[in-house]
Enzyme design. Structure first.
Site, PDB file in Angstrom:
ATOM      1  N   LYS A   1      38.992  15.712  61.183  1.00 16.95           N
ATOM      2  CA  LYS A   1      37.689  16.195  61.647  1.00 16.95           C
ATOM      3  C   LYS A   1      36.549  15.361  60.559  1.00 16.95           C
ATOM      4  CE  LYS A   1      39.540  19.445  64.182  1.00 16.95           C
ATOM      5  NZ  LYS A   1      39.849  18.805  65.428  1.00 16.95           N
TER       6      LYS A   1
ATOM      7  N   SER B   1      38.985  16.108  70.118  1.00 21.93           N
ATOM      8  CA  SER B   1      38.079  16.824  69.120  1.00 21.93           C
ATOM      9  C   SER B   1      37.117  15.813  68.580  1.00 21.93           C
ATOM     10  CB  SER B   1      38.788  17.561  68.178  1.00 21.93           C
ATOM     11  OG  SER B   1      39.399  17.070  67.443  1.00 21.93           O
TER      12      SER B   1
END
Length: 181
Positions: free
Chosen positions: A88, A44
């Site tokens: 993230k 990701s």
């Protein structure tokens, strides 16, 4: 005269061993209390971070200051002791309004200039989201292949669940580097 020289050498050697022991002890204490290692488990954050790379987290930075837009953070989704860690990038800060329209991220109604491809799935951010106090909106750098704040399973990340700021890539060793952001 030879005996004095030997005693002096022994003192110097003992002092050298003592200094090394103190440095190793200090490094261990800093590592245990201020850092934590984490392995990138998913794609990701590609191309910024690659699956399998290992990093150190700075666990002190957010005790001394607030997370900033662009910081790459490590967080848990909830307070469960064995919750997995996620990596993230912060894009939305407390009190801001976040929305994704036509593949573009908007913060407080203004298009946020990014170097990432258009976002194909706005998820929950299709409707405007207002971040609460101590809440952050996070996205993976691989915008179209990331489970992040756009999805209910992650949602807005609360400050109390942020473990720290990604700080240093330690593995593979040939890619040792400080992490920008």
């Amino acid at each position: 005269m030879k005996k004095k020289f030997e005693i002096k050498d022994k003192k110097a050697a003992l002092m050298w061993v003592f200094e090394i022991a103190v440095v190793l002890l200090l490094a261990a204490v800093v590592s245990i209390f201020f850092c934590q290692s984490v392995v990138m488990q998913e794609g990701s954050m590609e191309p910024t971070l690659k699956t399998g790379q290992e990093f150190l987290i700075n666990k002190v930075s957010y005790k001394l200051g607030e997370p900033k837009r662009g910081d790459i953070i490590v967080f848990k989704k909830d307070a469960k002791e064995h919750s997995s860690l996620h990596i993230k990038r912060i894009v939305g800060l407390p009190g801001e309004k976040i929305q994704i329209k036509d593949g573009v991220l908007y913060i407080d109604g203004n298009a946020y200039k990014e170097e990432y491809p258009q976002i194909s799935n706005p998820g929950l951010a299709e409707q405007q989201i207002t971040l609460g106090k101590n809440e952050y909106f996070v996205l993976g750098d691989n915008r179209n292949n990331s489970e992040d704040s756009r999805f209910a399973e992650v949602g807005n990340v609360k400050l109390k669940y942020i473990e720290g700021k990604l700080w240093l890539r330690i593995h593979p060793l040939k890619e040792l580097a400080l992490i920008a952001g």
